[in-house]
Design a protein around this motif. Sequence first.
Motif, PDB file in Angstrom:
ATOM      1  N   GLY A  45       0.788  -1.220   0.000  1.00  0.00           N
ATOM      2  CA  GLY A  45       0.000   0.000   0.000  1.00  0.00           C
ATOM      3  C   GLY A  45       0.818   1.266   0.000  1.00  0.00           C
ATOM      4  N   SER A  46       2.136   1.167  -0.207  1.00  0.00           N
ATOM      5  CA  SER A  46       2.950   2.385  -0.225  1.00  0.00           C
ATOM      6  C   SER A  46       2.598   3.275  -1.411  1.00  0.00           C
ATOM      7  CB  SER A  46       4.434   2.019  -0.265  1.00  0.00           C
ATOM      8  OG  SER A  46       4.725   1.226  -1.402  1.00  0.00           O
ATOM      9  N   ASP A  47       2.231   2.672  -2.549  1.00  0.00           N
ATOM     10  CA  ASP A  47       1.830   3.478  -3.697  1.00  0.00           C
ATOM     11  C   ASP A  47       0.518   4.212  -3.433  1.00  0.00           C
ATOM     12  OD1 ASP A  47       0.533   1.060  -3.559  1.00  0.00           O
ATOM     13  OD2 ASP A  47       0.284   0.859  -5.726  1.00  0.00           O
ATOM     14  N   VAL A  48      -0.386   3.572  -2.685  1.00  0.00           N
ATOM     15  CA  VAL A  48      -1.646   4.232  -2.326  1.00  0.00           C
ATOM     16  C   VAL A  48      -1.372   5.435  -1.423  1.00  0.00           C
ATOM     17  CG1 VAL A  48      -3.882   3.935  -1.202  1.00  0.00           C
ATOM     18  CG2 VAL A  48      -2.927   2.084  -2.583  1.00  0.00           C
ATOM     19  N   ALA A  49      -0.477   5.259  -0.463  1.00  0.00           N
ATOM     20  CA  ALA A  49      -0.120   6.374   0.420  1.00  0.00           C
ATOM     21  C   ALA A  49       0.533   7.503  -0.364  1.00  0.00           C
ATOM     22  CB  ALA A  49       0.817   5.884   1.520  1.00  0.00           C
ATOM     23  N   ALA A  50       1.374   7.175  -1.340  1.00  0.00           N
ATOM     24  CA  ALA A  50       2.021   8.208  -2.154  1.00  0.00           C
ATOM     25  C   ALA A  50       0.988   8.966  -2.991  1.00  0.00           C
ATOM     26  CB  ALA A  50       3.079   7.573  -3.053  1.00  0.00           C
ATOM     27  N   ASN A  51       0.023   8.254  -3.555  1.00  0.00           N
ATOM     28  CA  ASN A  51      -1.033   8.925  -4.332  1.00  0.00           C
ATOM     29  C   ASN A  51      -1.872   9.848  -3.451  1.00  0.00           C
ATOM     30  OD1 ASN A  51      -0.215   7.563  -6.641  1.00  0.00           O
ATOM     31  ND2 ASN A  51      -1.656   5.882  -6.331  1.00  0.00           N
ATOM     32  N   TRP A  52      -2.189   9.383  -2.244  1.00  0.00           N
ATOM     33  CA  TRP A  52      -2.976  10.210  -1.327  1.00  0.00           C
ATOM     34  C   TRP A  52      -2.202  11.468  -0.944  1.00  0.00           C
ATOM     35  CZ3 TRP A  52      -2.445  12.116   3.611  1.00  0.00           C
ATOM     36  CH2 TRP A  52      -3.614  12.580   4.228  1.00  0.00           C
ATOM     37  N   ALA A  53      -0.907  11.307  -0.623  1.00  0.00           N
ATOM     38  CA  ALA A  53      -0.092  12.456  -0.237  1.00  0.00           C
ATOM     39  C   ALA A  53       0.039  13.445  -1.388  1.00  0.00           C
ATOM     40  CB  ALA A  53       1.286  11.990   0.227  1.00  0.00           C
ATOM     41  N   GLU A 110       2.361   5.306   9.243  1.00  0.00           N
ATOM     42  CA  GLU A 110       3.640   4.758   9.686  1.00  0.00           C
ATOM     43  C   GLU A 110       3.451   3.721  10.794  1.00  0.00           C
ATOM     44  OE1 GLU A 110       7.313   4.165  11.729  1.00  0.00           O
ATOM     45  OE2 GLU A 110       5.572   5.175  12.599  1.00  0.00           O
ATOM     46  N   ARG A 111       2.466   3.962  11.664  1.00  0.00           N
ATOM     47  CA  ARG A 111       2.231   3.033  12.781  1.00  0.00           C
ATOM     48  C   ARG A 111       1.337   1.874  12.382  1.00  0.00           C
ATOM     49  NH1 ARG A 111       1.944   8.130  15.654  1.00  0.00           N
ATOM     50  NH2 ARG A 111      -0.296   8.173  15.227  1.00  0.00           N
ATOM     51  N   ARG A 112       0.291   2.140  11.609  1.00  0.00           N
ATOM     52  CA  ARG A 112      -0.672   1.088  11.229  1.00  0.00           C
ATOM     53  C   ARG A 112      -0.893   1.157   9.717  1.00  0.00           C
ATOM     54  NH1 ARG A 112      -2.427   3.081  16.201  1.00  0.00           N
ATOM     55  NH2 ARG A 112      -3.454   4.826  15.157  1.00  0.00           N
ATOM     56  N   PRO A 113       0.034   0.606   8.945  1.00  0.00           N
ATOM     57  CA  PRO A 113      -0.059   0.759   7.483  1.00  0.00           C
ATOM     58  C   PRO A 113      -1.287   0.086   6.874  1.00  0.00           C
ATOM     59  CG  PRO A 113       1.676  -0.783   8.077  1.00  0.00           C
ATOM     60  CD  PRO A 113       1.222  -0.143   9.350  1.00  0.00           C
ATOM     61  N   SER A 114      -1.728  -1.047   7.419  1.00  0.00           N
ATOM     62  CA  SER A 114      -2.860  -1.767   6.803  1.00  0.00           C
ATOM     63  C   SER A 114      -4.150  -0.957   6.930  1.00  0.00           C
ATOM     64  CB  SER A 114      -3.022  -3.140   7.448  1.00  0.00           C
ATOM     65  OG  SER A 114      -1.876  -3.932   7.225  1.00  0.00           O
ATOM     66  N   ARG A 115      -4.433  -0.469   8.131  1.00  0.00           N
ATOM     67  CA  ARG A 115      -5.655   0.296   8.336  1.00  0.00           C
ATOM     68  C   ARG A 115      -5.610   1.630   7.596  1.00  0.00           C
ATOM     69  NH1 ARG A 115      -7.472   2.593  14.141  1.00  0.00           N
ATOM     70  NH2 ARG A 115      -5.970   4.169  13.520  1.00  0.00           N
ATOM     71  N   ALA A 116      -4.455   2.299   7.642  1.00  0.00           N
ATOM     72  CA  ALA A 116      -4.328   3.582   6.958  1.00  0.00           C
ATOM     73  C   ALA A 116      -4.443   3.408   5.448  1.00  0.00           C
ATOM     74  CB  ALA A 116      -2.992   4.233   7.318  1.00  0.00           C
ATOM     75  N   ARG A 117      -3.951   2.287   4.916  1.00  0.00           N
ATOM     76  CA  ARG A 117      -4.054   2.064   3.476  1.00  0.00           C
ATOM     77  C   ARG A 117      -5.515   1.995   3.031  1.00  0.00           C
ATOM     78  NH1 ARG A 117      -4.948  -2.291   0.336  1.00  0.00           N
ATOM     79  NH2 ARG A 117      -5.042  -3.612   2.188  1.00  0.00           N
ATOM     80  N   LYS A 118      -6.348   1.344   3.818  1.00  0.00           N
ATOM     81  CA  LYS A 118      -7.772   1.276   3.481  1.00  0.00           C
ATOM     82  C   LYS A 118      -8.410   2.665   3.505  1.00  0.00           C
ATOM     83  CE  LYS A 118      -8.298  -3.417   5.302  1.00  0.00           C
ATOM     84  NZ  LYS A 118      -8.970  -4.276   6.312  1.00  0.00           N
ATOM     85  N   GLN A 119      -8.045   3.468   4.497  1.00  0.00           N
ATOM     86  CA  GLN A 119      -8.588   4.819   4.568  1.00  0.00           C
ATOM     87  C   GLN A 119      -8.114   5.675   3.388  1.00  0.00           C
ATOM     88  OE1 GLN A 119      -7.373   6.205   8.414  1.00  0.00           O
ATOM     89  NE2 GLN A 119      -8.846   4.941   9.528  1.00  0.00           N
ATOM     90  N   PHE A 120      -6.845   5.543   3.027  1.00  0.00           N
ATOM     91  CA  PHE A 120      -6.336   6.275   1.868  1.00  0.00           C
ATOM     92  C   PHE A 120      -7.076   5.858   0.598  1.00  0.00           C
ATOM     93  CE2 PHE A 120      -1.907   6.837   3.941  1.00  0.00           C
ATOM     94  CZ  PHE A 120      -2.396   7.891   4.677  1.00  0.00           C
ATOM     95  N   GLN A 121      -7.289   4.566   0.451  1.00  0.00           N
ATOM     96  CA  GLN A 121      -7.973   4.072  -0.742  1.00  0.00           C
ATOM     97  C   GLN A 121      -9.401   4.591  -0.800  1.00  0.00           C
ATOM     98  OE1 GLN A 121      -6.381   2.105  -3.135  1.00  0.00           O
ATOM     99  NE2 GLN A 121      -8.204   2.603  -4.315  1.00  0.00           N
ATOM    100  N   ASN A 122     -10.070   4.619   0.330  1.00  0.00           N
ATOM    101  CA  ASN A 122     -11.443   5.148   0.366  1.00  0.00           C
ATOM    102  C   ASN A 122     -11.471   6.629  -0.014  1.00  0.00           C
ATOM    103  OD1 ASN A 122     -12.419   2.650   1.190  1.00  0.00           O
ATOM    104  ND2 ASN A 122     -12.269   3.162   3.362  1.00  0.00           N
ATOM    105  N   LEU A 155      -9.290   8.229  -1.938  1.00  0.00           N
ATOM    106  CA  LEU A 155      -8.998   8.358  -3.367  1.00  0.00           C
ATOM    107  C   LEU A 155     -10.224   8.023  -4.214  1.00  0.00           C
ATOM    108  CD1 LEU A 155      -5.420   6.777  -3.473  1.00  0.00           C
ATOM    109  CD2 LEU A 155      -6.002   9.185  -3.742  1.00  0.00           C
ATOM    110  N   VAL A 156     -10.946   6.974  -3.834  1.00  0.00           N
ATOM    111  CA  VAL A 156     -12.157   6.603  -4.574  1.00  0.00           C
ATOM    112  C   VAL A 156     -13.200   7.701  -4.453  1.00  0.00           C
ATOM    113  CG1 VAL A 156     -14.052   4.955  -4.674  1.00  0.00           C
ATOM    114  CG2 VAL A 156     -11.716   4.138  -4.397  1.00  0.00           C
ATOM    115  N   ARG A 157     -13.345   8.256  -3.250  1.00  0.00           N
ATOM    116  CA  ARG A 157     -14.333   9.311  -3.035  1.00  0.00           C
ATOM    117  C   ARG A 157     -13.979  10.562  -3.841  1.00  0.00           C
ATOM    118  NH1 ARG A 157     -14.012  13.189   0.755  1.00  0.00           N
ATOM    119  NH2 ARG A 157     -12.447  11.988   1.902  1.00  0.00           N
ATOM    120  N   TRP A 158     -12.711  10.912  -3.900  1.00  0.00           N
ATOM    121  CA  TRP A 158     -12.307  12.090  -4.666  1.00  0.00           C
ATOM    122  C   TRP A 158     -12.536  11.888  -6.160  1.00  0.00           C
ATOM    123  CZ3 TRP A 158      -7.199  12.157  -1.467  1.00  0.00           C
ATOM    124  CH2 TRP A 158      -7.453  12.771  -0.242  1.00  0.00           C
TER     125      TRP A 158
END
Length: 214
Positions: free
Chosen positions: A103-111, A144-156, A158-161
């Motif tokens: 999910g690092s690419d998802v985090a980069a897209n969100w940032a 950084e602390r919880r990558p799995s949960r944060a990745r889902k939030q980032f993905q949501n 991005l989809v919403r935007w």
Amino acid sequence: MQWWNDLISWLTSSAARPTVYAGLVLFVAVLAAGLLAAWIASAAIRRVVAQRDREAKTAAIAALVDAATEASVWNSLTPQEQVLADRTVGQADILVRLLPIRGSDVAANWAAHQLHELKRASATFGYQLDPAVVEFRDRMLDWERRPSRARKQFQNDLVRWRTQRQEPEVVAVEAQDAWVAEQHHERYQSAATIDAGARSTDTAPTPTLDDARA
């Protein structure tokens, strides 16, 4: 074949039992020591790799948070400062995408999306976006602390935007961003021209008495 028969006879004899037992114990001990050394070395390598990954991740997040702070006052930066800030963001973006984390690419897209929104808001409205910067920092630290949960939030997000932004709105926003960037560069170019003219006036030679007589 005689020597083989003699060896089998010696191994099956009662006199050879202590020697055979000692050899088996030594073989098992050497094998166990080898396996333990391999496990310790593998664990040490994993710890070193994990530590380097954490350091790279921390450095990338720190660079992105610093970029968010500069993006919040983007309209007040000079064009040279904007170029340096964009280069720093690009390097941090590559570091995040190269991290061996799911999910690092998802985090980069969100940032990248959030940094663009911070720049646009600063250029359009011209105020300090402290709450947005704090939210950006907290979301990146949570990743950084919880990558799995944060990745889902980032993905949501991005989809919403993507569903909220329609094509006409995208064109209008891009045109507005281009106009703001053009005004920003023209302002600094005008300031540089005025400053250059002032310096040339200050450095002009003062007429002397001999010049006046001539």
